[in-house]
Structures are given as structure tokens and as C-alpha cells.
Motif scaffolding. Sequence first.
Motif, PDB file in Angstrom:
ATOM      1  N   UNK A  85       3.559 -17.167   3.305  1.00 28.19           N
ATOM      2  CA  UNK A  85       3.880 -15.896   3.966  1.00 28.19           C
ATOM      3  C   UNK A  85       3.685 -16.116   5.450  1.00 28.19           C
ATOM      4  N   UNK A  86       4.623 -15.616   6.259  1.00 30.27           N
ATOM      5  CA  UNK A  86       4.576 -15.850   7.704  1.00 30.27           C
ATOM      6  C   UNK A  86       3.962 -14.633   8.391  1.00 30.27           C
ATOM      7  N   UNK A  87       2.713 -14.781   8.817  1.00 25.43           N
ATOM      8  CA  UNK A  87       1.944 -13.647   9.344  1.00 25.43           C
ATOM      9  C   UNK A  87       2.491 -13.138  10.671  1.00 25.43           C
ATOM     10  N   UNK A  88       3.057 -14.030  11.479  1.00 27.78           N
ATOM     11  CA  UNK A  88       3.530 -13.608  12.805  1.00 27.78           C
ATOM     12  C   UNK A  88       4.756 -12.704  12.716  1.00 27.78           C
ATOM     13  N   UNK A  89       5.413 -12.673  11.545  1.00 27.86           N
ATOM     14  CA  UNK A  89       6.583 -11.810  11.382  1.00 27.86           C
ATOM     15  C   UNK A  89       6.206 -10.445  10.832  1.00 27.86           C
ATOM     16  N   UNK A  90       5.226 -10.389   9.920  1.00 33.19           N
ATOM     17  CA  UNK A  90       4.870  -9.119   9.288  1.00 33.19           C
ATOM     18  C   UNK A  90       3.686  -8.438   9.961  1.00 33.19           C
ATOM     19  N   UNK A  91       3.186  -9.026  11.050  1.00 38.04           N
ATOM     20  CA  UNK A  91       2.013  -8.458  11.730  1.00 38.04           C
ATOM     21  C   UNK A  91       2.372  -7.105  12.338  1.00 38.04           C
ATOM     22  N   UNK A  92       1.518  -6.107  12.101  1.00 40.19           N
ATOM     23  CA  UNK A  92       1.789  -4.739  12.549  1.00 40.19           C
ATOM     24  C   UNK A  92       0.953  -4.414  13.784  1.00 40.19           C
ATOM     25  N   UNK A  93       1.595  -3.878  14.806  1.00 38.45           N
ATOM     26  CA  UNK A  93       0.904  -3.565  16.064  1.00 38.45           C
ATOM     27  C   UNK A  93       0.898  -2.071  16.378  1.00 38.45           C
ATOM     28  N   UNK A  94       1.309  -1.233  15.437  1.00 41.52           N
ATOM     29  CA  UNK A  94       1.348   0.208  15.667  1.00 41.52           C
ATOM     30  C   UNK A  94       0.065   0.908  15.266  1.00 41.52           C
ATOM     31  N   UNK A  95       0.028   2.250  15.381  1.00 44.86           N
ATOM     32  CA  UNK A  95      -1.185   3.016  15.117  1.00 44.86           C
ATOM     33  C   UNK A  95      -1.263   3.637  13.716  1.00 44.86           C
ATOM     34  N   UNK A  96      -0.246   3.485  12.868  1.00 45.24           N
ATOM     35  CA  UNK A  96      -0.225   4.123  11.552  1.00 45.24           C
ATOM     36  C   UNK A  96      -1.262   3.465  10.641  1.00 45.24           C
ATOM     37  N   UNK A  97      -2.256   4.256  10.201  1.00 46.87           N
ATOM     38  CA  UNK A  97      -3.360   3.691   9.427  1.00 46.87           C
ATOM     39  C   UNK A  97      -2.933   3.199   8.050  1.00 46.87           C
ATOM     40  N   UNK A  98      -1.865   3.768   7.501  1.00 49.62           N
ATOM     41  CA  UNK A  98      -1.387   3.323   6.183  1.00 49.62           C
ATOM     42  C   UNK A  98      -0.741   1.950   6.246  1.00 49.62           C
ATOM     43  N   UNK A  99      -0.495   1.458   7.469  1.00 45.03           N
ATOM     44  CA  UNK A  99       0.157   0.154   7.631  1.00 45.03           C
ATOM     45  C   UNK A  99      -0.754  -0.887   8.281  1.00 45.03           C
ATOM     46  N   UNK A 100      -1.994  -0.495   8.568  1.00 52.57           N
ATOM     47  CA  UNK A 100      -2.912  -1.411   9.248  1.00 52.57           C
ATOM     48  C   UNK A 100      -3.601  -2.394   8.296  1.00 52.57           C
ATOM     49  N   UNK A 101      -3.854  -1.953   7.052  1.00 53.76           N
ATOM     50  CA  UNK A 101      -4.621  -2.785   6.127  1.00 53.76           C
ATOM     51  C   UNK A 101      -3.982  -4.149   5.856  1.00 53.76           C
ATOM     52  N   UNK A 102      -2.675  -4.214   5.520  1.00 50.24           N
ATOM     53  CA  UNK A 102      -2.093  -5.545   5.258  1.00 50.24           C
ATOM     54  C   UNK A 102      -2.211  -6.484   6.448  1.00 50.24           C
ATOM     55  N   UNK A 103      -1.964  -5.958   7.656  1.00 50.32           N
ATOM     56  CA  UNK A 103      -2.077  -6.800   8.846  1.00 50.32           C
ATOM     57  C   UNK A 103      -3.473  -7.323   9.063  1.00 50.32           C
ATOM     58  N   UNK A 104      -4.464  -6.535   8.631  1.00 56.30           N
ATOM     59  CA  UNK A 104      -5.849  -6.957   8.795  1.00 56.30           C
ATOM     60  C   UNK A 104      -6.264  -7.998   7.754  1.00 56.30           C
ATOM     61  N   UNK A 105      -5.619  -8.001   6.578  1.00 54.45           N
ATOM     62  CA  UNK A 105      -6.025  -8.898   5.497  1.00 54.45           C
ATOM     63  C   UNK A 105      -5.194 -10.180   5.413  1.00 54.45           C
ATOM     64  N   UNK A 106      -3.901 -10.106   5.748  1.00 58.32           N
ATOM     65  CA  UNK A 106      -3.033 -11.281   5.610  1.00 58.32           C
ATOM     66  C   UNK A 106      -3.418 -12.369   6.602  1.00 58.32           C
ATOM     67  N   UNK A 107      -3.407 -13.596   6.109  1.00 62.04           N
ATOM     68  CA  UNK A 107      -3.755 -14.738   6.942  1.00 62.04           C
ATOM     69  C   UNK A 107      -2.779 -15.892   6.680  1.00 62.04           C
ATOM     70  N   UNK A 108      -2.829 -16.860   7.556  1.00 59.29           N
ATOM     71  CA  UNK A 108      -1.937 -18.007   7.563  1.00 59.29           C
ATOM     72  C   UNK A 108      -2.290 -18.970   6.420  1.00 59.29           C
ATOM     73  N   UNK A 109      -1.275 -19.452   5.687  1.00 61.66           N
ATOM     74  CA  UNK A 109      -1.526 -20.397   4.603  1.00 61.66           C
ATOM     75  C   UNK A 109      -0.251 -20.732   3.863  1.00 61.66           C
ATOM     76  N   UNK A 110      -0.313 -21.763   3.040  1.00 60.58           N
ATOM     77  CA  UNK A 110       0.840 -22.178   2.228  1.00 60.58           C
ATOM     78  C   UNK A 110       0.348 -23.143   1.152  1.00 60.58           C
ATOM     79  N   UNK A 111       1.142 -23.248   0.080  1.00 59.23           N
ATOM     80  CA  UNK A 111       0.847 -24.192  -0.999  1.00 59.23           C
ATOM     81  C   UNK A 111       2.133 -24.882  -1.418  1.00 59.23           C
ATOM     82  N   UNK A 112       2.024 -26.154  -1.768  1.00 58.31           N
ATOM     83  CA  UNK A 112       3.156 -26.928  -2.273  1.00 58.31           C
ATOM     84  C   UNK A 112       2.761 -27.505  -3.629  1.00 58.31           C
ATOM     85  N   UNK A 113       3.666 -27.384  -4.598  1.00 61.52           N
ATOM     86  CA  UNK A 113       3.384 -27.772  -5.980  1.00 61.52           C
ATOM     87  C   UNK A 113       4.490 -28.699  -6.471  1.00 61.52           C
ATOM     88  N   UNK A 114       4.107 -29.789  -7.127  1.00 65.49           N
ATOM     89  CA  UNK A 114       5.083 -30.726  -7.683  1.00 65.49           C
ATOM     90  C   UNK A 114       5.044 -30.637  -9.202  1.00 65.49           C
TER      91      UNK A 114
END
Length: 478
Positions: free
Chosen positions: A241-270
Motif C-alpha cells: 500500500x502506498x502511504x504517500x498517495x492515501x495520506x489525508x491532510x484535512x480536518x475531517x475526524x472520520x478520515x484521520x484514523x487510517x492516515x494515522x495507522x497506515x505505514x510503509x511496507x510490502x511483501x513478496x511471495x514466491x
Amino acid sequence: MVSKRLKPLYQLVVNNFLIVVVLPVTAVVVLRKAAQLGPDELLSRLHGLRQAHVFLAVFLPFAMATLYLVRHPRSVYLVDYACCRPKSNCRISIGSFIESARLSPYIDDGTFRFMTRMLQRSGLGDQTYLHPSLHHIPPRCCLSESRDEVEQVIFAVVDDLLAKTGISPRAIGILVTNCSGFTPTPSFTDIIVNKYKLRGDIRSVNMSGMGCSAGVVSLEVARNLLQAAPRGTHALVVSTEITSFIYYTGPDRTMLLPGALFRMGAAAVLLSTSSGSRSRFRLKHIVRTITAAQDRAYLCASLKEDDHGETGIYLSKDLVPVAGETLKANIAALGAIVLPPSEKLLFAFSFIARKVLGRKIKLYMPDFHTAFQHFCVHSGGRAVIDAVQTSLCLSDENVEPSRMTLHRFGNTSSSSLWYELAYIEAKGRTRKGDRVWMVGFGSGFKCNSAVWECIRSPSDTAVGAPWADSIHLYPVKI
């Protein structure tokens, strides 16, 4: 106390009913009948059998076994996996995140206090990662920064996986990627094909918009493609998941939680249909549940704009009850497949009693410890983990991988399940024959489960091992 002592005996008898009851009773009946007939009568009856009868007795079981093997789908194996541990310049503490929010022109005092309380109770630690573009004030959210994050996490994790397995990129015949929010053109699969010069005839699938449960969906897509491909084909699955694209910078409290919890990461599976000498897990089952036909479930998590035109992920107040209902539907379908007969019988008795005697009788919650040794519950947030732990009667040790992953890496969306499996293995808890249950949740609303059987212990390499530098510090008290 008595019921606890008797339950192992009950499980032994019911789960092994064929061996414990049926076979001994059948043997007694057959021997008794043979004793009544006598040896001379038995021999005469055997000689009286027609050749056709003997042929059918031998041929039919053999033919049925052959038909089963031909029609039964080929098993799919996990060769290995890798999780991204971003560079140290991406690391962000809770204090730094709160200070950045305080200096944001979009956040007023009331919203700032709300964010502070939310982060302090979030379960996140001070070692999580965000793309450097989000460390700026205000954050630099743009297409070029998002593409840079894509290349950082995906190239790093695929490099680690290739180094770990020693496989050539040209040996990969299937490629499946998933990222919910960011969908660039060219796609994620094109980016990987170009970087690693994969084959021109590779079967590639790029998925988006499926939320945090998309990792399990990608596994199912890869499995289905593998079962239709020549034996020994390899499939690469990349979840992020790309955090820099879904990061929220507005004041709506219903939309602040995901931005506060999502972090940078990835997994690759063979994955592969060849067990080989390197495969680590066998994929046993995948069970998917979607409730998008209901408006309440469909709208409980979505990407939208607020009143100021700022884009972010909106979570409705129905999210927790919808997630609970979807989880119940998923475990009902999964339980019918994986639970032993003893647990199914207890549930059936309680269900019948509830129907006959009314709602005063509590439904029996099957003991999933009888089917699984390890649990990977999507680390979507502290409330999500608490709810699943309560619903399934799991112990603190069962959900420890989820809580520690949330603390160390945050919510890395669809890749979080692999960080949790990596935690279990880093602690040395997996043994041959152990079963692992991965369960993820996502927008739609979806609940998806994958069941793995361990067939080989992990290697000691630190390549692609996200906990290599910190496993000795965990677990921590949250």
C-alpha cells in the motif's frame, strides 16, 4: 473441571471414530461370522466367486483412486517470502507524527487533541515507517513521490526474495500485484516486468481497490493460474500500500484514523506447484466472504474527498459491526472445512438446542485451536485485533504476532499478514505439520482467510527478514 478433563477423551473418540469404533466393530462381526461358517465353508465360497467379481473388486477401487488423483487440483506451495524493512530515514516516532500534525495548517486545536489521544491508544510504536515525502510540513503528496515509494518498497522486497530463493527472474511465469489506493500507469506489474526483465509470455494481473484483504485475493488468483499452468511454474505475488498517495491532510475526524495507522511496507511471495526441496508451506485452503451487496457494508470504508477537496479513506460508524458480521460468515464457511468432527458435533448440538429451547441457550463457539497452531490476524488496528480475539476466544499469545506487528510496523495493509508470519518464525514457533490461519479484512466489505501447512522450517538468513534487528526486543507490553 470435569468437562475439561473429559473433552480430550471425547475428541479422541469422535475424531477417530472410524479407527476407534467402526473398524473394531466390523472386525468383530466379520470374525464372528467366519467362525460360524468354518474354514471349509469359507474356502468353498471363495472358490465360488466369479472372475468378474474378483476383477471388479480390484479394478473399481484402483479406477476411483486414479480418477480422484486426475481430477484433484494440484497442490500449491510457498517456496519462500520476504518483507520490506524500509530505510532508516523513513522511520517516524509517535512524537514526530504528532508534532507534524500540530504544525499542519489544516488541523485545529480540537482536532489535534483528538489525533493525540487516538495515536496514544493506537498500539503503534516509535519505529514505524513513512515515506520521506510525508515527513515534510506540509506533506508533499504527489504522483512522483508515490512512484518513488513504489520503487523503494517493491524493488527492495523483490530483490530480497530473489536473493533468498536463488531463482532467476526469467523462471517466473506468473505475476500478481495488489495495491488498493495507488494505481499508476504503467501498472505495478509493468513496473516489475521492466525492472527485472521478466519473460514476454508472463501471465500478469494487477489488482486495486480491494483493501487490506487483497493479499489473500492475490494468493487465490496466483493459485488458480498455477493450477492451469505447466507443472513447476513459479508465481510471484507482491502486496503493498502506498502511504504517500492515501495520506489525508484535512480536518475531517472520520478520515484521520487510517492516515494515522497506515505505514510503509510490502511483501513478496514466491509460489509453485512443485514441492521441491526448498518449499516451506503448503497452501491448504482459501475462503473468501464479501458483503458488498449490502449498502451498509459497501459504504463502511471508502476513498473519498472531504468538504475541502482533500482525499482520504473514510470509515463509517458501521465498520466494527459489519466487520464482525463478515468475520462470522467467513469462519462459518472455513470451520466447515477445517474443524474436526468433535467441534462440528458440539456446534450442531448447541444449534439444535437453541432452535428447540429458544435463545436462552448460547451457541457453542468452536475451538479453533483444534485446527490451527498459529494465527495471523490482520493488524488493522488495536480495536480490530481485540474484536477478533474476543470473537474467537484466542489467547494473548495467539494474537501476539498481530499486536507486535502493529507496534513495530503499523498497519501495512495487505502485506501485514506476512510480517506476522515472519514474527512467528523469528520466534522459532513453527514446526513441521503446524497449520497457520491468515485472516484479513478489507473494503467492500470483505473477510478472506488462507490456511497454510508448514512443511519445512525457515532458514537462518536475515535477507528479507523484517524482524532481524528487533525480534530480541519483543514482545513488549502495550
